[in-house]
Design an enzyme around this catalytic site. Sequence first.
Site, PDB file in Angstrom:
ATOM      1  N   LYS A  30       0.801  -1.229   0.000  1.00 32.18           N
ATOM      2  CA  LYS A  30       0.000   0.000   0.000  1.00 32.18           C
ATOM      3  C   LYS A  30       0.836   1.284   0.000  1.00 32.18           C
ATOM      4  O   LYS A  30       0.381   2.332  -0.454  1.00 32.18           O
ATOM      5  CB  LYS A  30      -0.949   0.012   1.196  1.00 32.18           C
ATOM      6  CG  LYS A  30      -2.139  -0.926   1.065  1.00 32.18           C
ATOM      7  CD  LYS A  30      -3.162  -0.366   0.104  1.00 32.18           C
ATOM      8  CE  LYS A  30      -4.474  -1.121   0.165  1.00 32.18           C
ATOM      9  NZ  LYS A  30      -5.497  -0.521  -0.711  1.00 32.18           N
ATOM     10  N   SER A  61       0.628 -10.022  -0.528  1.00 31.99           N
ATOM     11  CA  SER A  61       0.396  -8.573  -0.476  1.00 31.99           C
ATOM     12  C   SER A  61       0.698  -7.903   0.859  1.00 31.99           C
ATOM     13  O   SER A  61       0.878  -6.690   0.908  1.00 31.99           O
ATOM     14  CB  SER A  61      -1.054  -8.263  -0.871  1.00 31.99           C
ATOM     15  OG  SER A  61      -1.949  -8.912   0.009  1.00 31.99           O
TER      16      SER A  61
END
Length: 420
Positions: free
Chosen positions: A58, A313
Amino acid sequence: MSSAKSYFPQLKDITKAKINLNDVILKTPLQKNLNLSEEFDANILLKREDLQVVRSYKLRGAFNKIVQLSKEEFKKGVVCASAGNHAQGVAYSCRKLGIKGKIYMPATTPKQKIRQVEMFGKDNVEVVLIGDTYDAAHSAATEDCQKTGMAFIHPFDDPQIIEGQATVGLEILQDSVEQIDYIFIPVGGGGLAAGIGAYFKQTNPQTKIIGVEPAGAPSMKHSFDAGKVTELENIDKFVDGAAVQRVGEHTFEICQKVIDDLVAVPEGRICTKILELYNRDAIVVEPAGALSIAALDFYREEIKGKNVVCIVSGSNNDITRTEEIKERSLLHEGLKHYFIVRFPQRAGALRTFVDVVLGPTDDVTHFEYSKKTNREKGPAVIGVEVQKKEDYLGLIQRMEENGFIYEYLNEKQDLFQFLI
């Protein structure tokens, strides 16, 4: 800003994003996983964004967006709403760039996540806890932006956010020696899949892009089926990094063009993969981080002998969730079963259940007994863990042969949630 339908990430903008990020992010490794490669008879490579500076991808989108703000926007600062990884990416970016940030989080956010945001942002960030849900925090954040003129940093539905996430794909192709046949990408709001998918379709179009959603929040699949962005009324928030009710307008339009297939993975299967990665490879992942790997089971035949990349992720997992992860895994694998059993109120009824009904490797993991003195039978809620999935049939057979009246709770979710 261009409309969602006319916007598609361009290679020059993704390259620009990579330059913006060069001194900020880690170029995370692309590693062959021997256990998965052997299990699936394929060359399985993991893109380790769990090793990123803020332990998730992110940061890429957040920094790329914030660094391109105007001087006027820099002075005013930024606002975001997030209960997780996006908040940490924004906080780190604010500190790195020396600007002020306001991060709205639900009041129900675990303290561990709040501390992480404060640690990454230091004095540059103010955390505002408000409401019980993400939606409440989002509403407060957008209202603040309208009042103050501060820039809102969207978690996924913004071109510069998408271009930042696309740099994951750029790095994969820089590091891969062989042609990549499949790439599995977790899908929440769609920013990562849109970015990586757009990059691959322009540079390596023969690669199949597989989007992976949690079964309890298949918002992209729901929108694909409807032909437009459609909001889910209810979602399972367990896979918090990918559980969104509504995907982005930009991300939806891009994903329609770049995703070759979408698969929804049961939450219990994701939990099994979290435990396997930890026990076999010492890799700690959050539920969304295990999504892409959990999807491999659905493509076992197609990927044989192929070069496959899975995006890991993130690793921002709260250790207090370990018991829930184990429980969900056991339930999904058919190894744990809950019943309401009505015991005759006579001496020895429980001993009969333990000695005769339970198999030699069965284990009672939960027992709550309520004796009603004015009735002949008392109900008990019992959890039994079996060693092999097929042991369940023997357990049921022995209960029925010995006259125990039972109600199976695993398939009755409302009752299950209330009692367990």
